[in-house]
Design a protein around this motif. Structure first.
Motif: not given
Length: 85
Positions: A63-80
């Motif tokens: 999912l992070a690659a699909d959005w050009s995000w890094i995985a930890p940032r994506l995870a932080a979006t759901f669980c700060p």
């Protein structure tokens, strides 16, 4: 942009739509945030859930690659609480 456009016209800030587009995107995000407030979701979280609904299950790395995000940032979006400094 046409070939007759000069560099001075092209770099003129008054003719730039970038700021207007960024402001419009901010207003749309604020609208979604207000609408979703009762559910406890933010617009970014809703967007990710909508993507997952359309595409089906995927790993956070995919999912992070699909959005050009890094995985930890994506995870932080759901669980700060998972955000690292």
């Amino acid at each position: 942009m046409t070939k007759s456009t000069t560099t001075a016209e092209w770099t003129n800030p008054a003719g730039c739509n970038c700021l207007a587009l960024r402001q419009a995107a901010r207003h749309v995000t604020q609208f979604y945030d207000q609408f979703l407030a009762a559910s406890g979701l933010r617009a970014t979280q809703y967007s990710i859930l909508a993507r997952l609904q359309r595409r089906g299950p995927m790993s956070i790395n995919a999912l992070a690659a699909d959005w050009s995000w890094i995985a930890p940032r994506l995870a932080a979006t759901f669980c700060p609480c998972s955000a690292t400094d």
